[in-house]
Write an enzyme that holds these catalytic residues in place. Sequence first.
Site: not given
Ligand code: ADP
Ligand code: MG
Length: 309
Positions: A9-10, A126, A210, A272
């Site tokens: 979403g980001n 969330k 998601k 993820k």
């Molecule tokens: P999306 O919208 O793709 O679901 P999120 O913001 O939910 O994105 O998740 C991705 C983010 O997770 C990255 O941009 C980063 O800021 C954060 N993050 C937290 N822990 C980690 C990690 N160990 N390695 C990489 N990114 C991380």
């Molecule tokens: Mg996310």
Amino acid sequence: MKVVMAVGGNALLEKYDKGTAPEQIRRAEETAYKTIEIFRDNDVILTHGNGPQVGAIMLQNEYAASLTPPMPLDVCDAMSQGSIAYFLQTAFGKVLKEKKIEKNIAGVVTRVLVDKDDPAFKNPTKPVGKYYTREEASILERTYGYKLKEDSGRGYRRVVPSPMPKKIIELKIIKDILEKGDIPIAVGGGGIPVIETTDGLTGVEAVIDKDLASSLLAAEIDADIFIILTAVKAAFLNYGKPNQEKLGEISVEKLKKFMEEGHFGSGSMLPKVEAAIQFTEKTGRKSIITDASHLYDALKGNEGTIITL
Ligand code: ADP
Ligand code: MG
């Protein structure tokens, strides 16, 4: 190859974006240009997050409540599926045509079954919507009773319940579109959470993750590969610290160990990693976590975090 590709979403709305429609279409187009070749010779299901968008829809509903009835969160999820699918159809549709890939792309309003007794309903985790400062967060908590939590060093965000996805209600229709050679956009924002009642399937107020819903879909359609595109090129150990370390190709077993050590942000990278582990464990096939710019390199095995059995 059968592929499930999840976009964040980001990725459609970055931290400092206002969130206008043209902005989101432009971001979607950027993602389309970087990833379009994967659609040429593969059967791809596109899935997407809705964190920033569903948060904005919730605000729009709450602030206009004196003029028009505010919609519950499951309906906000459905609204976000519709508008985001429209952005993706506009952007990917344009780029597919330009690159002479003769496929249609369309969103499927997708419901996902959850357990009514899921512990998530009592413990919201969330993050959705805008980022707030610590001071703004405490005002919102006091004034509106929102729950806010810090999100990966980026600021405070509102949190909502996020139950586990159990079953994809529209699975057959999604498969039918894929088998005809077209591109379904599915389980948007993790899908609209529904529970079984004596009255049939009924929506509940939550936002499913998601990544976990996409992982379930990937396993259900027997995908050859599960790809998660996000804002970072890989998962890192000690993320954001001076000693951060990129994870390349990694086994489920090793990744689980790092997960247990708490390396991955809850509500961001953690789902993820969990989603990738679930898919790879169930199917024995690869999952990839990377960003759109590194997708082709990651498919060659040279970039991103590649999870194997
Ligand atoms: P999306 O919208 O793709 O679901 P999120 O913001 O939910 O994105 O998740 C991705 C983010 O997770 C990255 O941009 C980063 O800021 C954060 N993050 C937290 N822990 C980690 C990690 N160990 N390695 C990489 N990114 C991380
Ligand atoms: Mg996310």
